[in-house]
Design a protein around this motif. Structure first.
Motif, PDB file in Angstrom:
ATOM      1  N   ALA A 229      -7.149   1.984  -6.032  1.00 27.54           N
ATOM      2  CA  ALA A 229      -7.741   1.895  -4.896  1.00 27.54           C
ATOM      3  C   ALA A 229      -6.781   0.829  -4.241  1.00 27.54           C
ATOM      4  O   ALA A 229      -6.655   0.851  -2.832  1.00 27.54           O
ATOM      5  CB  ALA A 229      -9.171   1.858  -4.889  1.00 27.54           C
ATOM      6  N   ASP A 230      -6.505  -0.174  -4.771  1.00 26.09           N
ATOM      7  CA  ASP A 230      -5.663  -1.249  -4.118  1.00 26.09           C
ATOM      8  C   ASP A 230      -4.489  -0.981  -3.420  1.00 26.09           C
ATOM      9  O   ASP A 230      -3.867  -1.205  -2.574  1.00 26.09           O
ATOM     10  CB  ASP A 230      -5.369  -2.391  -5.131  1.00 26.09           C
ATOM     11  CG  ASP A 230      -6.769  -3.250  -5.464  1.00 26.09           C
ATOM     12  OD1 ASP A 230      -7.462  -2.997  -4.830  1.00 26.09           O
ATOM     13  OD2 ASP A 230      -6.505  -4.053  -6.187  1.00 26.09           O
TER      14      ASP A 230
ATOM     15  N   ASN B  58      -9.695   3.515 -11.286  1.00 26.53           N
ATOM     16  CA  ASN B  58     -10.076   3.940  -9.997  1.00 26.53           C
ATOM     17  C   ASN B  58      -9.962   2.428  -9.138  1.00 26.53           C
ATOM     18  O   ASN B  58      -9.308   2.533  -7.971  1.00 26.53           O
ATOM     19  CB  ASN B  58     -11.296   4.347  -9.621  1.00 26.53           C
ATOM     20  CG  ASN B  58     -11.312   5.857 -10.394  1.00 26.53           C
ATOM     21  OD1 ASN B  58     -10.446   6.368 -10.785  1.00 26.53           O
ATOM     22  ND2 ASN B  58     -12.685   6.492 -10.462  1.00 26.53           N
TER      23      ASN B  58
ATOM     24  N   LYS C  56       0.788  -1.392   0.089  1.00 23.21           N
ATOM     25  CA  LYS C  56       0.170  -0.082   0.032  1.00 23.21           C
ATOM     26  C   LYS C  56       0.939   1.179   0.016  1.00 23.21           C
ATOM     27  O   LYS C  56       1.704   1.423   0.605  1.00 23.21           O
ATOM     28  CB  LYS C  56      -0.867   0.009   1.096  1.00 23.21           C
ATOM     29  CG  LYS C  56      -1.993  -0.991   1.353  1.00 23.21           C
ATOM     30  CD  LYS C  56      -3.175  -0.838   0.488  1.00 23.21           C
ATOM     31  CE  LYS C  56      -4.158  -0.398   0.989  1.00 23.21           C
ATOM     32  NZ  LYS C  56      -5.353  -0.053   0.273  1.00 23.21           N
TER      33      LYS C  56
ATOM     34  N   ASN D  11      -3.941   3.065  -2.795  1.00 19.92           N
ATOM     35  CA  ASN D  11      -4.093   4.265  -2.229  1.00 19.92           C
ATOM     36  C   ASN D  11      -5.573   4.691  -2.433  1.00 19.92           C
ATOM     37  O   ASN D  11      -5.948   4.656  -3.427  1.00 19.92           O
ATOM     38  CB  ASN D  11      -3.100   5.246  -2.565  1.00 19.92           C
ATOM     39  CG  ASN D  11      -2.968   6.375  -1.490  1.00 19.92           C
ATOM     40  OD1 ASN D  11      -4.162   7.167  -1.803  1.00 19.92           O
ATOM     41  ND2 ASN D  11      -2.149   6.244  -0.639  1.00 19.92           N
ATOM     42  N   ASP D  12      -6.072   5.137  -1.382  1.00 20.60           N
ATOM     43  CA  ASP D  12      -7.444   5.751  -1.552  1.00 20.60           C
ATOM     44  C   ASP D  12      -7.713   7.194  -2.423  1.00 20.60           C
ATOM     45  O   ASP D  12      -8.815   7.115  -2.815  1.00 20.60           O
ATOM     46  CB  ASP D  12      -7.776   5.991  -0.115  1.00 20.60           C
ATOM     47  CG  ASP D  12      -8.381   4.753   0.870  1.00 20.60           C
ATOM     48  OD1 ASP D  12      -8.389   3.674   0.023  1.00 20.60           O
ATOM     49  OD2 ASP D  12      -8.123   4.731   1.818  1.00 20.60           O
ATOM     50  N   ASP D  13      -6.517   7.667  -2.483  1.00 21.99           N
ATOM     51  CA  ASP D  13      -6.662   8.981  -3.291  1.00 21.99           C
ATOM     52  C   ASP D  13      -6.499   8.529  -4.602  1.00 21.99           C
ATOM     53  O   ASP D  13      -5.562   9.133  -5.491  1.00 21.99           O
ATOM     54  CB  ASP D  13      -5.687   9.834  -2.885  1.00 21.99           C
ATOM     55  CG  ASP D  13      -5.711  11.463  -3.322  1.00 21.99           C
ATOM     56  OD1 ASP D  13      -6.697  11.526  -4.319  1.00 21.99           O
ATOM     57  OD2 ASP D  13      -5.086  12.192  -2.927  1.00 21.99           O
TER      58      ASP D  13
END
Length: 181
Positions: A151-152, A147, A113, A154-156
């Motif tokens: 997202a895997d 996206n 991550k 980072n959430d941004d």
């Protein structure tokens, strides 16, 4: 490469170039160079030492004097030979770059991550290239798919997706994304 730097430093001085020009006519000793160039013998000796260290001139002891002459082998060296990296140097440079890359990835990723997006452009580029490996080159992805994959990491995903485009890692056309790098 070290020798090239020494040669370029030696040539980067007006007095040394004047000395070399004077030595083109004929070999000379320090006092004669001093007289002709209107520089003190100690200044001439200093510059001759730099030129000798660079391999541009050589000194031969004749009786009480050291007579300096041009080292034509060095002066006839092709400029390209001086500026082109040799393979060993290039390999060492690539190895340092790869070690830096691994360190950046190690510092910004934990358990796969992305902890934070680097501020420094060079580090950010390395992080983006690492995330881009999750995408196949040339395959078209819808924005939603991009996206989900981002997202895997980072959430941004919005910021990372925009950075992909601005860094020309991806191209976007009508909501379709394609990895180009």
């Amino acid at each position: 490469m070290k020798d090239s730097v020494i040669i370029f430093k030696a040539l980067a001085d007006k007095s040394r170039l004047r000395i070399l020009n004077s030595l083109m006519e004929a070999p000379k000793y320090v006092e004669l160079l001093s007289e002709r160039l209107e520089l003190s013998p100690s200044t001439i000796s200093f510059h001759l030492k730099k030129l000798e260290d660079a391999g541009l001139v050589k000194g031969n002891k004749e009786q009480y004097y050291v007579v300096y002459s041009l080292n034509k082998d060095t002066l006839n060296t092709n400029l390209l030979d001086l500026v082109v990296f040799k393979e060993g140097i290039r390999a060492a440079e690539e190895e340092r770059e790869e070690a830096y890359r691994r360190k950046v990835i190690e510092n910004f990723f934990k358990y796969g991550k992305l902890i934070s997006i680097p501020v420094q452009q060079k580090k950010r580029r390395i992080v983006l290239e690492e995330i881009a490996k999750a995408f196949e080159k040339g395959v078209e992805y819808k924005e939603r798919e991009v996206n989900i994959i981002i997202a895997d990491f980072n959430d941004d995903f919005c910021t990372i997706r925009r950075e992909f485009i601005s860094e020309k890692i991806f191209e976007r056309n009508n909501g379709i994304y394609k990895r180009i790098l």
